[in-house]
Design an enzyme around this catalytic site. Sequence first.
Site, mmCIF file in Angstrom:
data_model
loop_
_atom_site.group_PDB
_atom_site.id
_atom_site.type_symbol
_atom_site.label_atom_id
_atom_site.label_comp_id
_atom_site.label_asym_id
_atom_site.label_seq_id
_atom_site.Cartn_x
_atom_site.Cartn_y
_atom_site.Cartn_z
ATOM 1 N N ASP A 35 174.193 -3.117 18.503
ATOM 2 C CA ASP A 35 175.652 -2.322 18.610
ATOM 3 C C ASP A 35 175.560 -0.786 18.001
ATOM 4 O O ASP A 35 174.680 -0.489 17.343
ATOM 5 C CB ASP A 35 176.795 -2.894 17.789
ATOM 6 C CG ASP A 35 177.645 -4.153 18.705
ATOM 7 O OD1 ASP A 35 177.336 -4.115 19.811
ATOM 8 O OD2 ASP A 35 178.594 -4.521 18.122
ATOM 9 N N LYS A 56 178.814 1.143 22.435
ATOM 10 C CA LYS A 56 179.931 1.702 23.222
ATOM 11 C C LYS A 56 180.143 3.116 22.672
ATOM 12 O O LYS A 56 180.984 3.702 23.506
ATOM 13 C CB LYS A 56 181.230 1.120 22.793
ATOM 14 C CG LYS A 56 180.938 -0.485 23.580
ATOM 15 C CD LYS A 56 182.186 -1.341 22.976
ATOM 16 C CE LYS A 56 182.204 -2.714 23.680
ATOM 17 N NZ LYS A 56 181.729 -3.694 23.015
ATOM 18 N N MET A 168 189.638 0.963 11.960
ATOM 19 C CA MET A 168 189.595 1.706 13.298
ATOM 20 C C MET A 168 191.254 2.491 13.069
ATOM 21 O O MET A 168 191.738 2.235 13.950
ATOM 22 C CB MET A 168 189.914 0.415 14.545
ATOM 23 C CG MET A 168 188.377 -0.070 14.754
ATOM 24 S SD MET A 168 188.400 -1.342 15.867
ATOM 25 C CE MET A 168 188.464 -2.612 14.974
#
Length: 252
Positions: A35, A56, A168
């Site tokens: 990741d 990502k 986040m």
Amino acid sequence: MNPSVWLIGAGPGDPELLTLKAVKALGRADVVLVDDLVNPQILEFCPQARIVRVGKRGGCRSTPQDFIQRLMLRYARQGLQVARLKGGDPCIFGRGGEEAQWLLEHGVSCQIINGITSGLAAATSSGIPLTQRGMAQGVTLVTAHSQDGSTPDWSALARSGTTLVVYMGVAKVQDLSSQLLAAGMAADTPVAMIERASLPGERLCPSSLAAMARDAQDFQLCSPAVLVIGQVAACRMFGVQPDAAAAQRRLA
Ligand code: SAH
């Protein structure tokens, strides 16, 4: 032997925060799906493995979740020892549970190897005890970002009396502050915003519930960062201090 996959937590960044179990598994893996929040230095523990980046960020196009899952399955069915390496802990906002379940449904066994979650590491490196007698009887890990657009029940969280560790949350600081203030949380509740915990260039922005949006903007707070909200955020007894943080990391 049944095909199997390791879901490994890479921790918040500092390779020394990896578990021994993670290091051993990485050393035995044939293929590692990595990741984007994983510090590349950690890949030094698996020089023998094929590395597949499924991140990502960093300008890469997002790799769809079902593609990643099918890739793991394909490698595992080829008899390869597959490691899926995720930032922090695989099961804290890391989809570890979903992936493990999906693999099990497809006949692949799965072993989860914990990593130190970034909220915990961020608090510790800033000298913040997430629980402290008389101050916080618990801690809540919460995300400000959900796929379906739903938001946490901020007023229940405000009443909980636990330290809130928000993942986040960088793009949601203003919202977060307004919601918690509206829920009755005191405007002077201490806040610590910690960017790049355990990595070179780690930064700490101390603030309060009322001032956090302005402070985050002045500080140019960037992701990845966690926000620690609660009385304990003012108890920085040890660890990296705001102005010394950058210098200390450079010396390390
Ligand atoms: N599984 C991860 C969380 C993934 S969600 C874990 O257990 O830590 C991604 C969020 O984690 C980021 O938006 C940020 O809020 C947080 N994060 C990850 N690494 C971080 C770091 N080194 N410093 C601060 N926050 C971090």
